[in-house]
Write an enzyme that holds these catalytic residues in place. Structure first.
Site, short mmCIF file in Angstrom:
data_model
loop_
_atom_site.label_atom_id
_atom_site.label_comp_id
_atom_site.label_asym_id
_atom_site.label_seq_id
_atom_site.Cartn_x
_atom_site.Cartn_y
_atom_site.Cartn_z
N HIS A 66 0.81 -1.13 -0.05
CA HIS A 66 -0.27 0.14 0.03
C HIS A 66 0.80 1.18 0.07
CE1 HIS A 66 -3.25 -2.64 2.05
NE2 HIS A 66 -3.04 -2.95 0.83
N HIS B 36 -6.97 -0.43 3.15
CA HIS B 36 -6.35 -0.94 1.67
C HIS B 36 -6.64 0.26 0.86
CE1 HIS B 36 -5.75 -5.16 3.00
NE2 HIS B 36 -6.49 -4.73 3.96
C1 FAD Z 1 -0.01 -7.99 -4.44
C2 FAD Z 1 -0.90 -6.51 -4.19
C3 FAD Z 1 -1.89 -6.90 -3.05
C4 FAD Z 1 -2.55 -5.87 -3.00
N1 FAD Z 1 -4.03 -5.97 -2.22
C5 FAD Z 1 -4.75 -5.02 -2.11
C6 FAD Z 1 -6.11 -5.48 -1.62
O1 FAD Z 1 -6.39 -6.38 -1.10
N2 FAD Z 1 -7.00 -4.29 -1.46
C7 FAD Z 1 -6.62 -3.19 -1.84
O2 FAD Z 1 -7.66 -2.15 -1.63
N3 FAD Z 1 -5.51 -2.69 -2.43
C8 FAD Z 1 -4.53 -3.81 -2.38
N4 FAD Z 1 -3.40 -3.53 -3.12
C9 FAD Z 1 -3.12 -1.89 -3.45
C10 FAD Z 1 -3.92 -1.57 -4.90
O3 FAD Z 1 -4.01 -2.44 -5.65
C11 FAD Z 1 -3.34 -0.24 -5.28
O4 FAD Z 1 -3.23 0.74 -4.22
C12 FAD Z 1 -4.02 0.30 -6.38
O5 FAD Z 1 -4.08 -0.55 -7.38
C13 FAD Z 1 -3.21 1.53 -6.96
O6 FAD Z 1 -3.97 2.25 -8.13
P1 FAD Z 1 -3.06 3.16 -8.91
O7 FAD Z 1 -3.97 3.41 -10.12
O8 FAD Z 1 -2.31 4.22 -8.17
O9 FAD Z 1 -1.70 2.15 -9.69
P2 FAD Z 1 -1.59 0.55 -10.17
O10 FAD Z 1 -3.09 0.05 -10.19
O11 FAD Z 1 -0.67 0.02 -9.94
O12 FAD Z 1 -1.78 1.26 -11.63
C14 FAD Z 1 -0.59 1.92 -12.27
C15 FAD Z 1 -0.62 1.37 -13.86
O13 FAD Z 1 0.36 2.53 -14.59
C16 FAD Z 1 1.04 1.68 -15.25
N5 FAD Z 1 2.38 2.38 -15.72
C17 FAD Z 1 3.29 2.82 -14.59
N6 FAD Z 1 4.48 3.56 -15.17
C18 FAD Z 1 4.14 3.75 -16.45
C19 FAD Z 1 4.64 4.04 -17.63
N7 FAD Z 1 5.95 4.94 -17.28
N8 FAD Z 1 4.12 3.97 -18.74
C20 FAD Z 1 2.98 3.51 -19.07
N9 FAD Z 1 2.36 3.01 -17.85
C21 FAD Z 1 2.74 3.01 -16.72
C22 FAD Z 1 1.20 0.37 -14.51
O14 FAD Z 1 1.73 -0.71 -15.35
C23 FAD Z 1 0.16 0.32 -14.07
O15 FAD Z 1 -0.83 -0.62 -14.81
C24 FAD Z 1 -2.43 -4.59 -3.46
C25 FAD Z 1 -1.34 -4.24 -4.26
C26 FAD Z 1 -0.50 -5.36 -4.73
C27 FAD Z 1 0.31 -5.12 -5.57
#
Ligand code: FAD
Ligand code: NAG
Ligand code: NAG
Ligand code: NAG
Ligand code: NAG
Ligand code: NAG
Length: 678
Positions: free
Chosen positions: A560, A603
């Site tokens: 997280h 989370h």
């Molecule tokens: C193993 C794991 C278990 C988790 N368990 C939970 C849970 O049970 N419940 C919960 O609420 N949260 C959980 N989380 C946390 C939650 O998934 C994240 O906090 C959330 O997905 C964050 O969203 P985001 O859009 O910020 O990032 P992300 O969902 O990570 O998306 C970022 C995206 O940007 C892309 N990206 C990055 N850099 C570039 C670039 N330079 N060019 C193009 N694309 C790029 C990545 O490939 C990715 O697809 C977990 C996370 C993980 C990894």
């Protein structure tokens, strides 16, 4: 005969596809494309959890063109494993090709170990491979965030009410099935949940007696249960909702909910396998207000760099690692970091990548004779292929406050934390604004969150391994803050991730006391009834020093991380203002988990869906001059996009919908095929 039938069917579908009003839509199913236009109004960097929300919402305005660039693939090749909730344990996608497979820099606080840091690299991002727990931050925490904004313009857009509404907007809640409700006394308040959103929140279709026993044991360990943790009072013991579609028992994630569920939109393109290397700025735009004119990306691992032009804005949704990294490679970030990496400073912004906060966790483990999900799966009986069984994911949860942890000692603990603040300044925070921000976040956490009812420690029940039951304790508000920074000017190199884990002894103390509580809860009746002994750390670990020594070697990320593009005033090392705009740039925003300046006791999915929904409203309101409509994207149920309640063009002119598109490969195939058949 069979061949003829296939030919007729094939021709039939070509004819359907070729019908003037229908064919472009069929060909553009899911909006995932191979070729893109030269320019778009909005280019979204990252097709993860937040990025696909932004793409779906911004393209609701048919007069705007929208592109999402995602570094990872579509995930189609592993869709079964993404979709099957239980596979998160039995066939995990961490360490697979859809995981970035980051690791931290060596962490002195944890025996110099380099901890694994999974992050999704695929459409859907981390929501495609995470644990599916769905819960919310507290109103007190959102108030603390807003308190740090110090009357910035539009700070009110980040009130609890606004974020709560946005979180609900993303959600469709379904109560547990009768069968599950009979086995576990799950309580909930439907009015704290959303009813029309894209992401399903429900409960697995299969459960175990230990889940019911969790709620019975908690009061015996001095932890009150709660029946309504989704409306701002997020503490106590309860059964959390999971991001599961109860009509299919599949994972509900940002791709299924916000992309697959969409009708084809001719103003919306999603390009996978497109890694963004940097933003390109107009050299003639004034320094202090640089205008992004293009986004540079590569589809072949850095061999060739391409550009797509930006007509209105770039929105970064690369997550806590990706968003600050793209900014720094673009020349926007701390001067010392960019100088050392050999990247020309175009806009000095000391806060980029700073203020990193993460939840750190470690389980207490007991052996058990009782069935667990892990043992049922290992037995390889009929359940192991049953969608209901495979929908079981862990969801028994408890958030425990500091007064339960320290009793009368809370105010002494608080005083100590405030006194030692200056001794634990994060690494390389020589910039005075970043240091001021650290102190502001730290003080807000110590003053308004630590002594509140908000949980400082999260306890989770895990039944996914055979023969054991685990209770994980996780630190929710770390007083040790770290940073992410680039170490080279090659945009394909991974950044350095330095969470600075456990640098501040307050974090040890909190986690240690949380682990004692995990042990106490596991030993409480009736949860203890089927346990046959504690095997990790085991009875030999008793004293505070023994606990600390053990946890130093065992802790890992709870996945997280947040706050690396923190919304804060510039004077506190902020990266974005309350409109999510990056300071010093005319047309770049960030909208993902990197934005909240403080760590939440939850989370991060729900808050991040809320941030992305809210961001979409702000951007649409800005460009349309009117508040966003209440148009909703219905929950998706299948890859073919049969979502209910989908409304595509409301408010839009629909003009772009019928615009002619370049013929795709499919069209050419159909035409050629039809000619051959005729
Ligand atoms: C193993 C794991 C278990 C988790 N368990 C939970 C849970 O049970 N419940 C919960 O609420 N949260 C959980 N989380 C946390 C939650 O998934 C994240 O906090 C959330 O997905 C964050 O969203 P985001 O859009 O910020 O990032 P992300 O969902 O990570 O998306 C970022 C995206 O940007 C892309 N990206 C990055 N850099 C570039 C670039 N330079 N060019 C193009 N694309 C790029 C990545 O490939 C990715 O697809 C977990 C996370 C993980 C990894
Ligand atoms: C949800 O959708 C239903 C039916 O489509 C509609 O009646 C209701 O007003 C919507 N509620 C919200 C909060 O948008
Ligand atoms: C802390 O939690 C305990 C147990 O759940 C509860 O009795 C107590 O009232 C809480 N304290 C605060 C400050 O909310
Ligand atoms: C920055 O530039 C944008 C457009 O390029 C303009 O609309 C905005 O007013 C400028 N902001 C400032 C503070 O000059
Ligand atoms: C674009 O469409 C929205 C409705 O979706 C409308 O409010 C807005 O005025 C339109 N903008 C332009 C520039 O036509
Ligand atoms: C989209 C949205 O809710 N915008 C609001 C942000 O805050 C300003 C000032 O309070 C409001 O006027 C906007 O309506």
């Amino acid at each position: 005969m069979r061949c003829d039938l296939v030919a007729v069917l094939a021709l039939g579908s070509c004819v359907t596809l070729a019908a003037p009003s229908a064919w472009p839509y069929t060909l553009r199913a899911r909006n995932i494309v191979d070729q893109i236009a030269d320019s778009y109004d909005f280019v979204i960097v990252g097709g993860g959890l937040a990025g696909l929300v932004l793409g779906a919402r911004l393209s609701e305005d048919a007069n705007h063109t929208v592109l999402v660039l995602e570094s990872g693939g579509t995930g189609d090749d592993v869709r079964d494993r993404i979709d099957t909730p239980g596979d998160t344990y039995y066939n995990t996608l961490t360490k697979s090709a859809i995981d970035w497979n980051f690791q931290t820099a060596p962490q002195p606080g944890v025996n110099n170990r380099q901890l694994v840091w999974p992050r999704g690299k695929v459409l859907g991002g981390s929501s495609a491979m995470n644990g599916m727990y769905m819960n919310r931050p507290a109103e007190i925490e959102i108030d603390a965030w807003k308190g740090l904004l110090d009357n910035m313009d539009n700070a009110n857009n980040w009130s609890w009410d606004a974020l709560y509404a946005a979180m609900k907007k993303s959600e469709t809640f379904t109560p547990p099935t009768d069968d599950i409700a009979q086995q576990v006394a799950i309580t909930f308040n439907p009015s704290s949940h959303g009813t029309n959103g894209s992401i399903h929140q429900s409960y697995p279709g299969y459960t175990f007696p230990q889940v019911a026993q969790w709620l019975q044991a908690a009061p015996n360990a001095g932890i009150a249960t709660s029946s309504d943790t989704y409306g701002g009072q997020n503490w106590g013991a309860y059964i959390a909702t999971s991001a599961i579609d109860p009509t299919t028992w599949k994972r509900s994630y940002s791709r299924s909910g916000y992309l697959d569920a969409l009708p084809p939109r001719s103003n919306y393109d999603v390009l996978a396998n497109a890694h963004v290397s940097r933003l390109v700025f107009d050299p003639s735009s004034p320094s202090g207000n640089l205008s992004a004119t293009a986004v540079e990306y590569t589809r072949d691992g850095g061999g060739t760099f391409l550009q797509v032009k930006v007509k209105k804005e770039v929105i970064l949704a690369g997550g806590t690692v990706g968003s600050p990294t793209v900014l720094m490679h673009s020349g926007v970030g701390p001067k010392d970091v960019l100088d050392a990496a050999g990247v020309a400073v175009l806009s000095e912004l000391p806060g980029v990548g700073q203020h990193l906060q993460d939840h750190l966790s470690v389980p207490v483990v007991w052996t058990t004779n009782a069935d667990t999900a892990g043992s049922v799966f290992a037995a390889n009986g009929p359940e192991s292929t049953d969608p209901k069984f495979l929908s079981y994911v862990n969801s028994a949860t408890a958030y425990v406050n500091a007064s339960r942890i320290f009793g009368d000692g809370v105010s002494t603990f608080q005083t100590g934390i405030l006194q030692q603040m200056n001794n634990y300044l994060p690494p390389a925070s020589s910039d005075p604004t970043v240091t001021a921000g650290y102190k502001a976040i730290y003080s807000a956490t110590a003053n308004s969150i630590l002594t509140s009812p908000v949980g400082q420690i999260e306890l989770l029940l895990a039944l996914n391994s055979a023969g054991v039951m685990l209770i994980t304790a996780a630190l929710q508000h770390p007083f040790s803050h770290g940073r992410i920074y680039i170490a080279s000017n090659n945009p394909m190199d991974y950044p350095v991730i330095d969470p600075n884990y456990l640098a501040n002894p307050a974090d040890y103390t909190l986690l240690r006391e949380g682990l004692k509580l995990a042990r106490q809860l596991g030993n409480a009746a009736p949860l203890n009834s089927a346990l046959t002994g504690e095997n990790n750390p085991g009875p030999s670990v008793q004293t505070d020093q023994e606990w600390e020594d053990w946890l130093r070697g065992g802790v890992g990320t709870e996945f997280h991380p947040s706050s690396t593009c923190a919304m804060l005033p510039l004077s506190l090392g902020g990266v974005v203002d309350a409109n999510l705009r990056v300071y010093g740039l005319a047309n770049v925003r960030v909208a993902d988990a990197s934005v909240p300046p403080i760590s939440f006791s939850a989370h991060l999915m729900s808050s991040t869906y809320g941030i992305a929904e809210r961001a979409s409203e702000l951007v649409r309101a800005f460009y349309n001059g009117v508040p966003a409509t209440t148009t909703t994207t219905g929950p998706g149920t299948s890859p073919s996009g049969t979502g209910t309640g989908t409304s595509d063009t409301s408010g839009g002119t629909g003009a772009a919908e019928s615009a002619w598109r370049r013929p795709s490969r499919w069209t050419i195939l159909c035409v050629v095929g039809a000619l051959l058949l005729l």
